[in-house]
Write a protein that holds these residues in place. Structure first.
Motif, PDB file in Angstrom:
ATOM      1  N   TRP A 103      13.985   4.855  16.661  1.00  0.00           N
ATOM      2  CA  TRP A 103      13.994   4.331  17.968  1.00  0.00           C
ATOM      3  C   TRP A 103      14.820   4.770  18.482  1.00  0.00           C
ATOM      4  CZ3 TRP A 103      11.680   1.509  14.023  1.00  0.00           C
ATOM      5  CH2 TRP A 103      10.057   1.786  14.357  1.00  0.00           C
ATOM      6  N   ASP A 114      15.667   3.454  23.535  1.00  0.00           N
ATOM      7  CA  ASP A 114      14.582   2.129  23.600  1.00  0.00           C
ATOM      8  C   ASP A 114      15.480   1.185  24.021  1.00  0.00           C
ATOM      9  OD1 ASP A 114      12.225   3.262  21.618  1.00  0.00           O
ATOM     10  OD2 ASP A 114      13.707   3.779  21.105  1.00  0.00           O
ATOM     11  N   LEU A 141      15.629  -4.487  20.905  1.00  0.00           N
ATOM     12  CA  LEU A 141      14.451  -3.289  19.764  1.00  0.00           C
ATOM     13  C   LEU A 141      14.336  -4.064  18.539  1.00  0.00           C
ATOM     14  CD1 LEU A 141      14.402  -0.792  19.073  1.00  0.00           C
ATOM     15  CD2 LEU A 141      16.226  -0.442  17.513  1.00  0.00           C
ATOM     16  N   LYS A 176      10.556  -5.312  20.765  1.00  0.00           N
ATOM     17  CA  LYS A 176      10.164  -4.058  21.114  1.00  0.00           C
ATOM     18  C   LYS A 176       8.988  -3.544  19.737  1.00  0.00           C
ATOM     19  CE  LYS A 176      10.544   0.244  23.517  1.00  0.00           C
ATOM     20  NZ  LYS A 176      11.612   0.700  24.369  1.00  0.00           N
ATOM     21  N   GLU A 228       5.050  -2.765  19.321  1.00  0.00           N
ATOM     22  CA  GLU A 228       3.989  -1.483  19.500  1.00  0.00           C
ATOM     23  C   GLU A 228       2.674  -1.526  18.164  1.00  0.00           C
ATOM     24  OE1 GLU A 228       6.686   0.987  17.521  1.00  0.00           O
ATOM     25  OE2 GLU A 228       7.635   1.348  19.405  1.00  0.00           O
TER      26      GLU A 228
END
Lengths: 210, 181
Positions: free
Chosen positions: B103, B133, B153, B156, B160
């Protein structure tokens, strides 16, 4: 003897001794002289060996735009024993392909200074042992501090030995909305933050013609 | 009747030392809590990045204290600072050497958009060469802002589809943004 007297006495001493020198007016701090390009090396040799100017602290390039001679190199010599500065300006005779003799053989510190002036202004320092670009990459086609070069830049390829698959970007002109960002001391933090002076145009809305 | 000493979490006597969950949840739990940053410190943002690693802000509370200067051992590149065009190739090359999954966090104004350096030498946003990201605003962002961005992050990462992409290389996500003339 005041500092001003020292300045003028050093300048007059130099002017009396070296006939090719011309006085440079408008210098507020240090004595300043103009030297022709063909006499630069012999003058610098005399400065170092006979007059005790044992240090070269800076070489700056200059572009005087429409004037001729257009390009010049500005040298700052120091006599460390007396803490005296001397500014020497050497104009390049040719406006299109400017060339000035290199001082690397006399002052090793001139090496990177001359490379920087070469990089930014395209001045060719004749006799430099390794005249490569120092800030921009080797394949960069322009000299960014010349007057005709836009601050935003021009489109060109980014430096790459082997084109990396992922990074297929180019150098593109930077969006200069409102001109260069300027930090001005203001009353509030918001006023003092860097911002363009003229926000009426940006990368999508063209700059109004005056 | 529950007392203050009752354990509400995993109880091996009840569950029989078995946890039932989704693979995605486990993989993302592991990934999001052991992000090893690659500190791509290029300007003053790197100082704030260092401050985040110190005891006052303590990025290790989120499992991110293991800053690796080898791209092969890290999975989150924190681009902290001004990226010049001359440096762009190097940044991309280091990113390419990082192992998947990886990332990118663009820390600060310069990495996000070029910042105040609107000039011939500065890459106008690291998203021209890297798939970013999380963007963090600030010039430089305070460590709190960096931690906030890193927590974003983490969120995020937790969303996924890790199982689907586990054995498949993720597609190259680079999109070279076009500047409208």
């Amino acid at each position: 003897m005041s500092a001003t007297d020292t300045v003028s006495s050093l300048q007059s001493t130099l002017l009396a001794r070296f006939s090719y020198l011309t006085p440079r007016s408008g210098s507020a701090d240090h004595p300043a002289v103009n030297v022709p390009a063909e006499n630069l090396v012999s003058f610098a040799t005399a400065l170092r060996d006979e007059l005790g100017f044992d240090m070269l602290t800076d070489i700056a390039g200059a572009d005087w735009d429409q004037e001729s001679p257009r390009f010049a190199a500005v040298y700052h010599f120091v006599r460390t024993a007396k803490c005296e500065y001397l500014r020497v300006v050497c104009a390049a005779p040719d406006d299109v392909a400017p060339s000035i003799p290199s001082l690397v053989a006399l002052y090793p510190s001139a090496n990177w200074f001359e490379r920087e002036a070469h990089d930014m202004f395209g001045i060719d320092f004749a006799g430099h042992p390794d005249l490569r670009r120092i800030l921009m990459w080797d394949s960069y086609p322009w000299h960014p501090l010349r007057k005709e070069f836009p601050l935003a830049g021009k489109e060109t390829d980014i430096p790459s030995d082997d084109q990396i698959e992922g990074a297929r970007t180019k150098v593109r002109p930077a969006p200069l909305a409102g001109g260069p960002f300027v930090a001005t001391p203001g009353k509030t933090m918001h006023d003092g933050e860097p911002h363009g002076k003229d926000q009426s145009w940006n990368e999508t809305q063209p700059k109004p013609t005056r | 009747m529950s007392s203050s000493t009752t354990e509400y979490g995993y109880n091996s006597k009840v569950e029989g030392e078995v946890i039932v969950t989704k693979a995605d949840a486990v993989i993302n739990w592991v990934r999001s809590n052991s992000v090893w940053p690659m500190p791509m410190g290029l300007a003053c943002c790197a100082i704030e990045l260092m401050g985040s690693g110190g005891s006052r802000f303590d990025i290790s509370r989120f499992g991110m204290e293991v800053m690796r200067f080898s791209p092969r051992q890290s999975d989150c590149m924190i681009v902290a600072g001004t990226v010049t065009y001359k440096m762009a190739e190097v940044v991309r090359r280091i990113y390419d050497q990082m192992a998947e999954p990886k990332w990118v966090v663009a820390m600060g104004a310069c990495a996000s958009s070029g910042g105040m350096f609107r000039s011939y030498a500065t890459l106008q946003g690291v998203d021209r060469i890297l798939p970013v990201d999380v963007y963090i605003s600030g010039c430089p962002p305070k460590p709190e802002a960096l931690l906030d961005g890193m927590m974003l992050l983490q969120e995020k990462i937790r969303r996924e589809p890790a199982t689907k992409t586990l054995l498949r290389p993720r597609p190259s996500r680079i999109v070279d943004t076009k500047v409208v003339a």
